[in-house]
Design an enzyme around this catalytic site. Structure first.
Site, PDB file in Angstrom:
ATOM      1  N   SER A   7      77.436 -67.819 -55.066  1.00 11.57           N
ATOM      2  CA  SER A   7      78.725 -67.455 -54.482  1.00 11.57           C
ATOM      3  C   SER A   7      79.565 -68.705 -54.295  1.00 11.57           C
ATOM      4  O   SER A   7      79.178 -69.614 -53.539  1.00 11.57           O
ATOM      5  CB  SER A   7      78.536 -66.761 -53.135  1.00 11.57           C
ATOM      6  OG  SER A   7      79.774 -66.651 -52.466  1.00 11.57           O
ATOM      7  N   HIS A  32      79.607 -65.272 -58.362  1.00 13.98           N
ATOM      8  CA  HIS A  32      80.023 -64.292 -57.352  1.00 13.98           C
ATOM      9  C   HIS A  32      81.264 -64.801 -56.642  1.00 13.98           C
ATOM     10  O   HIS A  32      81.295 -65.936 -56.141  1.00 13.98           O
ATOM     11  CB  HIS A  32      78.891 -64.074 -56.352  1.00 13.98           C
ATOM     12  CG  HIS A  32      79.126 -62.953 -55.396  1.00 13.98           C
ATOM     13  ND1 HIS A  32      78.920 -61.631 -55.741  1.00 13.98           N
ATOM     14  CD2 HIS A  32      79.552 -62.948 -54.105  1.00 13.98           C
ATOM     15  CE1 HIS A  32      79.205 -60.859 -54.701  1.00 13.98           C
ATOM     16  NE2 HIS A  32      79.596 -61.635 -53.692  1.00 13.98           N
ATOM     17  N   ASP A  34      83.899 -64.026 -53.628  1.00 10.55           N
ATOM     18  CA  ASP A  34      84.128 -63.274 -52.397  1.00 10.55           C
ATOM     19  C   ASP A  34      85.611 -63.273 -52.058  1.00 10.55           C
ATOM     20  O   ASP A  34      86.195 -64.325 -51.760  1.00 10.55           O
ATOM     21  CB  ASP A  34      83.342 -63.900 -51.240  1.00 10.55           C
ATOM     22  CG  ASP A  34      81.853 -63.649 -51.373  1.00 10.55           C
ATOM     23  OD1 ASP A  34      81.460 -62.471 -51.464  1.00 10.55           O
ATOM     24  OD2 ASP A  34      81.081 -64.626 -51.373  1.00 10.55           O
ATOM     25  N   MET A  36      88.376 -62.056 -49.461  1.00 10.14           N
ATOM     26  CA  MET A  36      88.513 -61.599 -48.080  1.00 10.14           C
ATOM     27  C   MET A  36      89.983 -61.596 -47.685  1.00 10.14           C
ATOM     28  O   MET A  36      90.733 -62.501 -48.072  1.00 10.14           O
ATOM     29  CB  MET A  36      87.720 -62.507 -47.135  1.00 10.14           C
ATOM     30  CG  MET A  36      86.266 -62.678 -47.504  1.00 10.14           C
ATOM     31  SD  MET A  36      85.419 -63.747 -46.320  1.00 10.14           S
ATOM     32  CE  MET A  36      83.859 -64.027 -47.173  1.00 10.14           C
ATOM     33  N   HIS A  65      83.772 -59.439 -55.472  1.00 14.57           N
ATOM     34  CA  HIS A  65      83.410 -58.624 -54.311  1.00 14.57           C
ATOM     35  C   HIS A  65      84.630 -58.528 -53.405  1.00 14.57           C
ATOM     36  O   HIS A  65      85.021 -59.513 -52.757  1.00 14.57           O
ATOM     37  CB  HIS A  65      82.224 -59.301 -53.611  1.00 14.57           C
ATOM     38  CG  HIS A  65      81.818 -58.696 -52.323  1.00 14.57           C
ATOM     39  ND1 HIS A  65      80.948 -59.331 -51.450  1.00 14.57           N
ATOM     40  CD2 HIS A  65      82.133 -57.517 -51.717  1.00 14.57           C
ATOM     41  CE1 HIS A  65      80.752 -58.578 -50.385  1.00 14.57           C
ATOM     42  NE2 HIS A  65      81.477 -57.469 -50.524  1.00 14.57           N
ATOM     43  N   MET A  67      86.270 -57.681 -50.253  1.00 15.61           N
ATOM     44  CA  MET A  67      86.123 -57.395 -48.819  1.00 15.61           C
ATOM     45  C   MET A  67      87.522 -57.242 -48.238  1.00 15.61           C
ATOM     46  O   MET A  67      87.977 -58.054 -47.424  1.00 15.61           O
ATOM     47  CB  MET A  67      85.341 -58.524 -48.143  1.00 15.61           C
ATOM     48  CG  MET A  67      83.871 -58.512 -48.476  1.00 15.61           C
ATOM     49  SD  MET A  67      82.977 -59.920 -47.785  1.00 15.61           S
ATOM     50  CE  MET A  67      83.113 -61.071 -49.165  1.00 15.61           C
ATOM     51  N   MET A 136      74.655 -55.661 -48.278  1.00 15.31           N
ATOM     52  CA  MET A 136      74.923 -56.860 -47.488  1.00 15.31           C
ATOM     53  C   MET A 136      73.759 -57.116 -46.529  1.00 15.31           C
ATOM     54  O   MET A 136      73.345 -56.224 -45.790  1.00 15.31           O
ATOM     55  CB  MET A 136      76.219 -56.699 -46.691  1.00 15.31           C
ATOM     56  CG  MET A 136      77.475 -56.600 -47.545  1.00 15.31           C
ATOM     57  SD  MET A 136      77.764 -58.067 -48.581  1.00 15.31           S
ATOM     58  CE  MET A 136      77.952 -59.353 -47.330  1.00 15.31           C
ATOM     59  N   ASP A 174      73.325 -59.651 -50.924  1.00 16.92           N
ATOM     60  CA  ASP A 174      74.214 -60.773 -50.621  1.00 16.92           C
ATOM     61  C   ASP A 174      74.140 -61.103 -49.146  1.00 16.92           C
ATOM     62  O   ASP A 174      74.421 -60.262 -48.296  1.00 16.92           O
ATOM     63  CB  ASP A 174      75.648 -60.380 -51.006  1.00 16.92           C
ATOM     64  CG  ASP A 174      76.668 -61.477 -50.719  1.00 16.92           C
ATOM     65  OD1 ASP A 174      76.285 -62.572 -50.296  1.00 16.92           O
ATOM     66  OD2 ASP A 174      77.875 -61.217 -50.933  1.00 16.92           O
TER      67      ASP A 174
END
Length: 227
Positions: A7, A32, A34, A36, A65, A67, A136, A174
């Site tokens: 990540s 990966h 992330d 957010m 991913h 979020m 998660m 993750d």
């Protein structure tokens, strides 16, 4: 087979291109990313432009991913940024099948994500549609958290359900993944291990990735893992 997905949340963003090239050279399978939004989770990270920049420096699978709230509004931009996979949270999608279909309609592989407190039952309806179930093992929003051991039961339940229904989604985990707990996670049924600080805060990415893969696959005597 076990795939390792570092990540970049834990990478040095001042030299992100070099970091991505380094994990590719070290044997990573996926990158990966992330995303957010500061609303669904209490942090703000990257957008499609960073995904596009990462795509320019690696041929590895990009695993984005989301979020974020209202992910359906932003999925086209991430698809255009040339990510390979887009995963969305059950907690942000009242109509999961519709959003999964949207991702597939843009030519991308779709994943569904569940937080530590979210039951596996809440996503059973879409497991035949998705390419990936991301479990998660920390509360999303920050890197460097410790693995929540209760996630192992959820991984086992997902693996059992996958076998019973002859489904073909990948089980990704993750949060707090390190060399020390990779065996437990792999034994429980995980197939893709996401690790941020567990890789980027080590001195030798290649050695860490190899050790993590070896540990996660140690339960499977049918898989030959080189030292």
């Amino acid at each position: 087979m076990i795939s390792i997905a570092p990540s970049i949340l834990s990478a040095d963003f001042s030299r992100l291109g070099d970091e991505v090239r380094a994990i590719e050279a070290a044997g990573a399978d996926w990158v990966h990313l992330d995303v957010m939004d500061g609303h669904f989770v209490p942090n703000l990270t990257i957008g499609p432009d960073v995904v596009k920049a990462v795509r320019q420096v690696t041929s590895l699978t990009l695993d984005t991913h989301l979020m974020i709230e209202h992910p359906e509004r932003f999925i086209p931009a991430f698809a255009e940024a040339q990510t390979d996979r887009i995963s969305i949270h059950q907690e942000t999608c009242p109509n999961l099948p519709e959003v999964v279909a949207q991702i597939h309609g843009l030519g991308k592989r779709a994943g569904v994500v569940i937080n530590p407190e979210t039951a596996l039952d809440t996503v059973i309806e879409v497991l035949a549609q998705v390419d990936l179930l991301l479990i998660m093992s920390v509360h999303p929003g920050f890197g460097g958290q410790k693995f929540i051991p209760a996630a192992l039961d959820k991984i086992r339940a997902a693996a059992a359900l996958k076998r019973q229904r002859a489904l073909d989604f990948l089980i990704e985990v993750d949060g707090g993944i390190t060399v020390d707990n990779a065996y437990d996670v792999g034994t429980a049924g995980a197939e893709v291990l996401v690790s941020g600080s567990g890789i980027f805060r080590t001195a030798d990415y290649a050695a860490t990735i190899a050790a993590m893969r070896r540990a996660a696959a140690a339960h499977d005597t049918s898989v030959a893992i080189s030292p």
